[in-house]
Write a protein that holds these residues in place. Structure first.
Motif, PDB file in Angstrom:
ATOM      1  N   TRP A 148       8.043   5.913   2.774  1.00 29.90           N
ATOM      2  CA  TRP A 148       6.763   5.758   2.089  1.00 29.90           C
ATOM      3  C   TRP A 148       5.712   5.140   3.006  1.00 29.90           C
ATOM      4  O   TRP A 148       4.525   5.499   2.944  1.00 29.90           O
TER       5      TRP A 148
ATOM      6  N   LEU B 255       0.834  -1.212   0.000  1.00 29.86           N
ATOM      7  CA  LEU B 255       0.000   0.000   0.000  1.00 29.86           C
ATOM      8  C   LEU B 255       0.863   1.254   0.000  1.00 29.86           C
ATOM      9  O   LEU B 255       0.510   2.259  -0.628  1.00 29.86           O
ATOM     10  N   ALA B 256       1.994   1.208   0.716  1.00 34.29           N
ATOM     11  CA  ALA B 256       2.881   2.373   0.761  1.00 34.29           C
ATOM     12  C   ALA B 256       3.472   2.663  -0.610  1.00 34.29           C
ATOM     13  O   ALA B 256       3.550   3.814  -1.040  1.00 34.29           O
TER      14      ALA B 256
ATOM     15  N   ASP C 206       4.585   7.918   5.199  1.00 41.92           N
ATOM     16  CA  ASP C 206       3.743   8.799   4.384  1.00 41.92           C
ATOM     17  C   ASP C 206       2.333   8.224   4.262  1.00 41.92           C
ATOM     18  O   ASP C 206       1.331   8.948   4.410  1.00 41.92           O
ATOM     19  N   TYR C 207       2.257   6.946   3.954  1.00 39.43           N
ATOM     20  CA  TYR C 207       0.958   6.301   3.765  1.00 39.43           C
ATOM     21  C   TYR C 207       0.147   6.306   5.052  1.00 39.43           C
ATOM     22  O   TYR C 207      -1.034   6.647   5.054  1.00 39.43           O
TER      23      TYR C 207
ATOM     24  N   ARG D 111       1.275   6.714  -6.847  1.00 39.15           N
ATOM     25  CA  ARG D 111       0.141   7.568  -7.185  1.00 39.15           C
ATOM     26  C   ARG D 111       0.505   9.039  -6.978  1.00 39.15           C
ATOM     27  O   ARG D 111       0.170   9.906  -7.801  1.00 39.15           O
ATOM     28  N   GLY D 112       1.206   9.332  -5.889  1.00 41.77           N
ATOM     29  CA  GLY D 112       1.636  10.709  -5.647  1.00 41.77           C
ATOM     30  C   GLY D 112       2.602  11.195  -6.695  1.00 41.77           C
ATOM     31  O   GLY D 112       2.517  12.341  -7.154  1.00 41.77           O
TER      32      GLY D 112
ATOM     33  N   GLU E  62       2.185   1.760  -3.510  1.00 42.08           N
ATOM     34  CA  GLU E  62       1.085   2.218  -4.362  1.00 42.08           C
ATOM     35  C   GLU E  62       0.791   3.699  -4.113  1.00 42.08           C
ATOM     36  O   GLU E  62       0.585   4.472  -5.053  1.00 42.08           O
ATOM     37  N   HIS E  63       0.762   4.091  -2.845  1.00 38.40           N
ATOM     38  CA  HIS E  63       0.502   5.489  -2.490  1.00 38.40           C
ATOM     39  C   HIS E  63       1.612   6.392  -3.021  1.00 38.40           C
ATOM     40  O   HIS E  63       1.354   7.486  -3.546  1.00 38.40           O
ATOM     41  N   HIS E  64       2.854   5.945  -2.901  1.00 40.60           N
ATOM     42  CA  HIS E  64       3.987   6.720  -3.417  1.00 40.60           C
ATOM     43  C   HIS E  64       3.899   6.885  -4.928  1.00 40.60           C
ATOM     44  O   HIS E  64       4.084   7.996  -5.455  1.00 40.60           O
TER      45      HIS E  64
ATOM     46  N   HIS F  17      -1.102   9.670   5.837  1.00 40.51           N
ATOM     47  CA  HIS F  17      -2.243   9.961   4.967  1.00 40.51           C
ATOM     48  C   HIS F  17      -3.518   9.330   5.522  1.00 40.51           C
ATOM     49  O   HIS F  17      -4.585   9.957   5.502  1.00 40.51           O
ATOM     50  N   ARG F  18      -3.399   8.121   6.039  1.00 39.89           N
ATOM     51  CA  ARG F  18      -4.569   7.448   6.605  1.00 39.89           C
ATOM     52  C   ARG F  18      -5.072   8.136   7.877  1.00 39.89           C
ATOM     53  O   ARG F  18      -6.222   7.939   8.283  1.00 39.89           O
TER      54      ARG F  18
END
Length: 228
Positions: free
Chosen positions: A168, A128-129, A171-172, A135-136, A131-133, A175-176
């Protein structure tokens, strides 16, 4: 001069950007504030400025509004000024009391709030981390103006540097936890808000470090970076 004239003759620097003579005979908005005038008081008791002076540093900015010292002093001797000034002082004091109470309430709420960090399996968090990175990265590339550089291939869990992957992950998780930023509602640009933001930041990173001890070093690094 009338209130709609300007003087760009450049006979030295006056308060607010005029010549030295105007500095002795006129006050800018900053000079009036130093004497206890508010914007509302200026509008109510002085009205239009006596002189408009072009800003010598930024020509595109609005002209500086200057008020004749004699007219200001005459207004200050009037009973109306004292009444309006006293009312403005009461409003200001009441606003400070409200702001201080609000600050105490927000700090207490942040201190008492339970921070619920999502508990994920290590491989799930890593995926997930990343993926989030990615996407950003994609969103930031679309926001850039000018020629777009050749996009780099998306990161993967396997290809990521371990330290980068820790960043990351934090960061994720941060964000949550953005919903907790709502605890700051009602605090605006002030020292009180800065204090509340710092307290919230410390609580969030402490909660992440507690839930994921392997990320404690990255959380501590971020807190130290903010203090510098």
């Amino acid at each position: 001069m009338t209130a709609h004239e300007t003087n760009e003759g450049g006979q030295g620097q006056a308060e607010g950007g005029g010549d030295s003579r105007a500095a002795r005979t006129h006050l800018s908005a900053a000079g009036l504030r130093a004497r206890g005038w508010t914007v509302g008081m200026v509008r109510q008791l002085l009205g239009e400025p006596d002189l408009l002076r072009a800003n010598p540093h930024v020509r595109s900015s609005p002209p500086t509004r200057l008020y004749c010292v004699e007219r200001v002093e005459a207004a200050e001797r009037n009973d109306t000024f004292r009444t309006v000034a006293a009312a403005a002082a009461r409003r200001s004091a009441a606003a400070r009391v409200i702001a201080q109470r609000r600050r105490r309430e927000v700090l207490a709420r942040i201190t008492a709030e339970s921070i619920d960090v999502p508990r994920l399996a290590p491989d799930k968090l890593a995926a997930l981390a990343v993926e989030h990175h990615n996407r950003g990265d994609k969103e930031r590339s679309h926001e850039r103006s000018g020629p777009k550089p050749q996009p780099s291939p998306p990161a993967t869990v396997e290809s990521a540097d371990p330290l980068a992957l820790d960043r990351w992950k934090v960061d994720y998780l941060r964000h949550r936890l953005t919903r907790y930023d709502e605890l700051l509602n009602g605090l605006y640009g002030s020292t009180g808000r800065a204090t509340a933001e710092e307290l919230l930041r410390r609580r969030l990173y402490a909660a992440i470090a507690e839930a994921y001890p392997l990320l404690a070093q990255e959380c501590a690094r971020r807190l130290a970076a903010v203090r510098r």
